[in-house]
Motif scaffolding. Structure first.
Motif, mmCIF file in Angstrom:
data_model
loop_
_atom_site.group_PDB
_atom_site.id
_atom_site.type_symbol
_atom_site.label_atom_id
_atom_site.label_comp_id
_atom_site.label_asym_id
_atom_site.label_seq_id
_atom_site.Cartn_x
_atom_site.Cartn_y
_atom_site.Cartn_z
ATOM 1 N N HIS A 172 3.285 6.919 -3.177
ATOM 2 C CA HIS A 172 4.552 7.061 -3.903
ATOM 3 C C HIS A 172 5.731 7.045 -2.931
ATOM 4 C CE1 HIS A 172 7.214 9.525 -6.850
ATOM 5 N NE2 HIS A 172 7.442 8.234 -6.944
ATOM 6 N N HIS A 173 5.592 7.774 -1.835
ATOM 7 C CA HIS A 173 6.662 7.811 -0.836
ATOM 8 C C HIS A 173 6.883 6.416 -0.245
ATOM 9 C CE1 HIS A 173 9.187 9.683 2.262
ATOM 10 N NE2 HIS A 173 8.590 8.899 3.137
ATOM 11 N N ALA A 174 5.806 5.687 0.001
ATOM 12 C CA ALA A 174 5.936 4.338 0.561
ATOM 13 C C ALA A 174 6.671 3.412 -0.399
ATOM 14 C CB ALA A 174 4.552 3.773 0.884
ATOM 15 N N LEU A 175 6.365 3.496 -1.677
ATOM 16 C CA LEU A 175 7.040 2.644 -2.650
ATOM 17 C C LEU A 175 8.525 2.989 -2.743
ATOM 18 C CD1 LEU A 175 6.916 0.428 -4.761
ATOM 19 C CD2 LEU A 175 6.264 2.148 -6.457
ATOM 20 N N GLN A 176 8.840 4.280 -2.690
ATOM 21 C CA GLN A 176 10.247 4.684 -2.737
ATOM 22 C C GLN A 176 11.045 4.100 -1.575
ATOM 23 O OE1 GLN A 176 9.563 8.974 -2.931
ATOM 24 N NE2 GLN A 176 10.483 9.036 -4.971
ATOM 25 N N HIS A 177 10.367 3.833 -0.447
ATOM 26 C CA HIS A 177 11.028 3.253 0.730
ATOM 27 C C HIS A 177 10.729 1.755 0.855
ATOM 28 C CE1 HIS A 177 11.318 7.537 1.639
ATOM 29 N NE2 HIS A 177 12.280 7.228 2.483
ATOM 30 N N ASP A 179 8.039 0.123 1.024
ATOM 31 C CA ASP A 179 6.889 -0.249 1.847
ATOM 32 C C ASP A 179 5.727 -0.562 0.900
ATOM 33 O OD1 ASP A 179 4.842 -0.558 3.642
ATOM 34 O OD2 ASP A 179 4.830 1.523 4.344
ATOM 35 N N ARG A 180 5.716 -1.772 0.397
ATOM 36 C CA ARG A 180 4.750 -2.129 -0.640
ATOM 37 C C ARG A 180 3.316 -2.160 -0.100
ATOM 38 N NH1 ARG A 180 7.331 -3.839 -5.172
ATOM 39 N NH2 ARG A 180 5.435 -4.781 -5.989
ATOM 40 N N SER A 181 3.146 -2.588 1.145
ATOM 41 C CA SER A 181 1.797 -2.615 1.719
ATOM 42 C C SER A 181 1.255 -1.191 1.870
ATOM 43 C CB SER A 181 1.799 -3.333 3.062
ATOM 44 O OG SER A 181 2.668 -2.668 3.986
ATOM 45 N N GLY A 182 2.108 -0.256 2.299
ATOM 46 C CA GLY A 182 1.683 1.137 2.395
ATOM 47 C C GLY A 182 1.365 1.732 1.034
ATOM 48 N N ALA A 183 2.171 1.366 0.036
ATOM 49 C CA ALA A 183 1.920 1.860 -1.325
ATOM 50 C C ALA A 183 0.584 1.342 -1.845
ATOM 51 C CB ALA A 183 3.056 1.436 -2.241
ATOM 52 N N LYS A 184 0.298 0.074 -1.595
ATOM 53 C CA LYS A 184 -0.963 -0.499 -2.057
ATOM 54 C C LYS A 184 -2.155 0.169 -1.366
ATOM 55 C CE LYS A 184 1.132 -5.027 -2.905
ATOM 56 N NZ LYS A 184 1.215 -6.432 -2.430
ATOM 57 N N LEU A 185 -2.043 0.371 -0.052
ATOM 58 C CA LEU A 185 -3.142 0.992 0.679
ATOM 59 C C LEU A 185 -3.360 2.430 0.220
ATOM 60 C CD1 LEU A 185 -5.269 0.927 2.880
ATOM 61 C CD2 LEU A 185 -3.482 1.498 4.562
ATOM 62 N N GLY A 186 -2.269 3.186 0.071
ATOM 63 C CA GLY A 186 -2.400 4.565 -0.393
ATOM 64 C C GLY A 186 -3.014 4.641 -1.778
ATOM 65 N N LEU A 187 -2.601 3.733 -2.663
ATOM 66 C CA LEU A 187 -3.172 3.714 -4.012
ATOM 67 C C LEU A 187 -4.650 3.350 -3.984
ATOM 68 C CD1 LEU A 187 -0.699 2.163 -6.612
ATOM 69 C CD2 LEU A 187 -2.019 4.254 -6.796
ATOM 70 N N LEU A 188 -5.000 2.357 -3.180
ATOM 71 C CA LEU A 188 -6.406 1.950 -3.082
ATOM 72 C C LEU A 188 -7.268 3.109 -2.597
ATOM 73 C CD1 LEU A 188 -8.607 -0.210 -3.204
ATOM 74 C CD2 LEU A 188 -7.956 -0.887 -0.870
ATOM 75 N N LEU A 189 -6.808 3.822 -1.577
ATOM 76 C CA LEU A 189 -7.569 4.962 -1.065
ATOM 77 C C LEU A 189 -7.701 6.050 -2.131
ATOM 78 C CD1 LEU A 189 -6.124 5.268 2.556
ATOM 79 C CD2 LEU A 189 -8.397 4.441 1.888
#
Length: 292
Positions: A172-177, A179-189
């Motif tokens: 969520h924090h990555a998407l707010q900034h 950082d779509r790749s970070g958001a995708k990785l965090g969601l996948l995990l």
């Protein structure tokens, strides 16, 4: 100016079949669950097909209804005023879910704390009509029930779910900034951890020395933890939908209500599990098994 022009910030939804179909799907699923566990409508206990139909109907409604809501957001219908209303709605929904679990906790505590009060002068223990009922309350857990050791699989599941709470927050924090790749990785995990939790709970249930059928402890335990497990599955699906939308280019740092609500829901699931672990696993084990 055309009389059809919008002159307010609110979104009036088009007529939709999904609320009615969703209600019917849940009814079919509930009846299917009762049929599977106890038998109903002349069908024997263990008959799975009605429950399977209910699950399929619920999934169908989820896909159709969520797709409509996503389209509304893409069309700009989720104005700031509408977004606030949707947030209030999600908060009220989670509050209703809290009260749902309060009922299961209440039942579990009531059975465990006041068992001796039931075997006093209130009823005539010699009356054969009450003898079996009173016997169910003479000890908690009932004789023959061996509680789980909370510091094996339940503890591992607790750590898995807590870790998933950190990964969804990261996403969520990555998407707010942006950082779509970070958001995708965090969601996948998070999704993988949710699936791991469900798999470990299935293993745990397979090793249980009691069932939901026949004892108050078994019914209270499996209803409380089983409904939580169902919420984990629903939350995992919720997050998987968010991941698919992210991979398809949807959601922005400014517009991601679906992801925000999924994160809220997941944190709610985390908190409920902490209460379950403390009061349904650890407390009975330390009080009853530890005192042996």
């Amino acid at each position: 100016m055309s009389s059809g022009d919008v002159k307010h910030d609110y979104h009036l939804v088009n007529p939709s079949p999904w609320p009615l179909l969703g209600s019917l799907s849940v009814v079919v699923l509930a009846l299917g669950g009762v049929t599977y566990m106890k038998g109903l409508f002349g069908m024997e206990k263990g008959t799975p097909w009605l429950m399977a139909v209910g699950f399929a109907m619920v999934i169908w409604v989820m896909i159709g209804w969520w797709r409509e809501v996503a389209k509304e957001g893409a069309h700009g219908d989720h104005t700031p005023v509408v977004s606030i209303g949707l947030r209030y709605g999600m908060i009220l929904f989670i509050a209703s879910e809290v009260m749902f679990f309060v009922a299961w906790f209440w039942g579990f505590f009531e059975f465990s704390i006041f068992e001796h009060a039931r075997v006093g002068d209130t009823w005539d223990a010699t009356n054969p009509l009450y003898a079996d009922a009173l016997a169910c309350f003479k000890s908690w857990p009932p004789a023959g029930v061996e509680t789980f050791d909370p510091f094996h699989l339940p503890l591992i599941n607790t750590l898995v779910l807590l870790l998933s709470g950190t990964t969804v927050t990261w996403a969520h924090h990555a998407l707010q900034h942006n950082d779509r790749s970070g958001a995708k990785l965090g969601l996948l995990l998070t999704i993988l951890l949710g699936m791991a939790f469900t798999s470990l709970q299935v293993i745990e249930y397979s090793e249980a020395g009691f069932t939901y059928d026949g004892t108050l402890y078994g019914s209270a335990f499996f209803m409380a933890t089983g409904f939580h497990g169902a919420h984990v599955v629903i939350g995992t699906i919720f997050l998987a939908i968010c991941l698919m939308r992210l991979m398809m280019g949807g959601m922005t740092p400014q517009k991601h209500l679906g992801f925000e609500f999924a994160a809220w829901y997941w944190h709610f699931v985390d908190v409920v599990w902490l209460f379950l672990f403390a009061f349904v696993y650890v407390a009975p084990y330390l009080i009853f098994e530890g005192g042996k």
